[in-house]
Design a protein around this motif. Structure first.
Motif, PDB file in Angstrom:
ATOM      1  N   TYR A 262       0.998  -1.210  -0.065  1.00  0.00           N
ATOM      2  CA  TYR A 262       0.032  -0.026   0.037  1.00  0.00           C
ATOM      3  C   TYR A 262       0.958   1.228   0.030  1.00  0.00           C
ATOM      4  O   TYR A 262       1.821   1.546   0.511  1.00  0.00           O
ATOM      5  CB  TYR A 262      -0.890   0.050   1.266  1.00  0.00           C
ATOM      6  CG  TYR A 262      -1.803   0.954   1.268  1.00  0.00           C
ATOM      7  CD1 TYR A 262      -2.877   1.127   0.633  1.00  0.00           C
ATOM      8  CD2 TYR A 262      -1.313   2.388   2.036  1.00  0.00           C
ATOM      9  CE1 TYR A 262      -3.855   2.340   0.594  1.00  0.00           C
ATOM     10  CE2 TYR A 262      -2.338   3.559   1.999  1.00  0.00           C
ATOM     11  CZ  TYR A 262      -3.368   3.584   1.515  1.00  0.00           C
ATOM     12  OH  TYR A 262      -4.242   4.603   1.201  1.00  0.00           O
ATOM     13  N   LYS A 269       3.469   1.167  -5.712  1.00  0.00           N
ATOM     14  CA  LYS A 269       2.669  -0.061  -5.452  1.00  0.00           C
ATOM     15  C   LYS A 269       3.076  -1.154  -6.496  1.00  0.00           C
ATOM     16  O   LYS A 269       3.442  -2.303  -6.422  1.00  0.00           O
ATOM     17  CB  LYS A 269       1.268   0.409  -5.589  1.00  0.00           C
ATOM     18  CG  LYS A 269       0.513   1.192  -4.759  1.00  0.00           C
ATOM     19  CD  LYS A 269      -1.048   1.429  -5.189  1.00  0.00           C
ATOM     20  CE  LYS A 269      -1.490   2.182  -4.154  1.00  0.00           C
ATOM     21  NZ  LYS A 269      -2.901   2.651  -4.279  1.00  0.00           N
ATOM     22  N   TRP A 328       1.095  -3.758   3.855  1.00  0.00           N
ATOM     23  CA  TRP A 328       1.952  -2.364   3.966  1.00  0.00           C
ATOM     24  C   TRP A 328       2.984  -2.857   5.027  1.00  0.00           C
ATOM     25  O   TRP A 328       2.771  -3.542   6.047  1.00  0.00           O
ATOM     26  CB  TRP A 328       1.176  -1.263   4.994  1.00  0.00           C
ATOM     27  CG  TRP A 328       2.046  -0.321   5.331  1.00  0.00           C
ATOM     28  CD1 TRP A 328       2.233   0.707   4.603  1.00  0.00           C
ATOM     29  CD2 TRP A 328       2.565   0.331   6.462  1.00  0.00           C
ATOM     30  NE1 TRP A 328       2.990   1.575   5.214  1.00  0.00           N
ATOM     31  CE2 TRP A 328       3.364   1.185   6.487  1.00  0.00           C
ATOM     32  CE3 TRP A 328       2.551  -0.331   7.955  1.00  0.00           C
ATOM     33  CZ2 TRP A 328       3.761   2.110   7.366  1.00  0.00           C
ATOM     34  CZ3 TRP A 328       2.978   0.289   8.930  1.00  0.00           C
ATOM     35  CH2 TRP A 328       3.633   1.399   8.467  1.00  0.00           C
TER      36      TRP A 328
END
Length: 396
Positions: A262, A269, A328
């Motif tokens: 993320y 990305k 993430w």
């Protein structure tokens, strides 16, 4: 009567309507598409015929016209007001969508109330045919992998069994014989999915490389590994671009996905290290598992199986509900899953013995201000509760 999935009621209701669209039931192999259609048609009052394209010569696109004409003729001879034609494995026929369009439009012009249901494996069906020729003529019903409640209700699977053996209904009776179960998964599910759904419908220059990528990727489910490092484990490495393209195809076949990191900008990305995620935990177990008892009692290892099961649950609904999934990570800080739905961000951390305290969730919340952030597992929503409910309730 065999187990009724919720999509049964959707298809049943649509077939009882006046002819407006053809109906397409799409999903991965061995999730019960053909069974569901048979369940529906047996309860309808509409006369029907079912045809399977699996053994038909792929170049014989006229086969579709012949079975369609056969349905029309039967309808006329019986003087039926309406009739239903079901064609299974439609994507196996070359140029199938063009023939279907021609026959459907002819019936529309002639006001023939011939209803049509098409079945196909994987999202390759959607990509290769529906968007090319049949725009505005069909409604899509997606049939995904079986959920924990479905496997529990239909086969009595416990939560731990579902996490380990996944959601393939055909394999459920085999879980007590793990050697046989594993062989069934690889030979009867994986091999046809790759050899028929991928290799026959896409240009694959190195099929052996794709199979290696798939097997390694399944073993790394819920783990991050760069494609560059992955190449070091492959016998025929190719290049990163080729591997990325093959991973995308495996995603389209609802087998294996590479989650992106993320970030606010798309470039970061796309350039991120992928986090591998199987669509069905049976695939992780088939290629990485030792035995149910051995892996279940390894606390750290079991945490990965739990995280992979949560990930499979999340990606299984992503296309239907139109949300994106990321992970993430920043240095030692990590959040397992980030959902983005209509601009709203939800952060999910899975805790089940795999790691100790992780400050990733508060760090992500401070940096990105998600609408929701919570833990699944120890100290949060129970794993059983999370796997028991539709993701739509979470997004609402």
């Amino acid at each position: 009567m065999s187990y009724i999935r919720k999509e049964y009621h959707t298809l049943q209701a649509r077939l009882q309507e006046s002819r407006r669209f053809m109906h397409v039931l799409a999903g991965p192999r061995q999730v019960g598409k053909s069974t569901l259609v048979r369940q529906v048609v047996q309860e309808l009052t509409i006369p029907y015929s079912m045809e399977v394209a699996d053994a038909v010569d792929p170049k014989d696109s006229d086969w579709i016209r012949r079975v369609w004409e056969g349905a029309r003729t039967t309808m006329m001879l019986r003087q039926e007001k309406e009739y239903l034609l079901v064609i299974d494995e439609i994507q196996k026929i070359d140029n199938w969508s063009e023939v279907v369009k021609r026959e459907w439009d002819e019936d529309t012009r002639n006001q023939v109330a011939l209803k049509v249901v098409l079945l196909g494996s994987s999202r390759l069906l959607l990509k290769k045919g529906l968007t090319e020729s049949l725009a505005g003529r069909f409604e899509l019903i997606r049939l995904g992998h079986w959920s924990y409640p479905e496997m529990h209700e239909a086969f009595g699977m416990t939560l731990d069994q579902y996490i380990y053996f996944g959601g393939y209904p055909g394999a459920a009776p085999l879980v007590e014989d793990e050697k046989r179960w594993r062989k069934y998964i690889k030979d009867s599910l994986v091999a046809p999915s790759i050899e028929k759904d991928v290799l026959m419908t896409s240009t694959i220059y190195k099929p052996a490389l794709m199979k290696q990528l798939f097997e390694l990727g399944c073993g790394y489910s819920a783990e991050m590994l760069s494609l560059t490092k992955l190449m070091g484990q492959l016998q025929d490495a190719g290049n990163v671009t080729t591997l990325a393209a093959y991973l995308e195809l495996l995603d389209q076949c609802t087998l294996l996905k590479g989650l992106q990191k993320y970030a606010h900008d798309d470039a970061r990305k796309r350039s991120s290290i992928p986090k591998y995620q199987v669509y069905n935990n049976a695939l992780l177990t088939a290629y990485k598992g030792r035995s149910f008892l051995t892996d279940r009692t390894d606390t750290k290892l079991w945490g990965r199986w739990v995280e992979s099961a949560i990930g499979a649950h999340l990606i299984g609904s992503a296309e239907e509900l139109d949300y994106q999934i990321f992970y993430w990570r920043e240095s030692s800080l990590e959040v397992d899953f980030i959902l983005v739905n209509k601009g709203e961000v939800t952060a999910i951390e899975v805790k089940s013995g795999r790691r100790g305290m992780n400050s990733g969730l508060p760090a992500f919340a401070k940096a990105f201000h998600p609408g929701k952030s919570f833990v699944v597992g120890t100290g949060g929503v129970s794993v059983e509760d999370f796997l028991s409910y539709d993701i739509e309730a979470l997004l609402g």
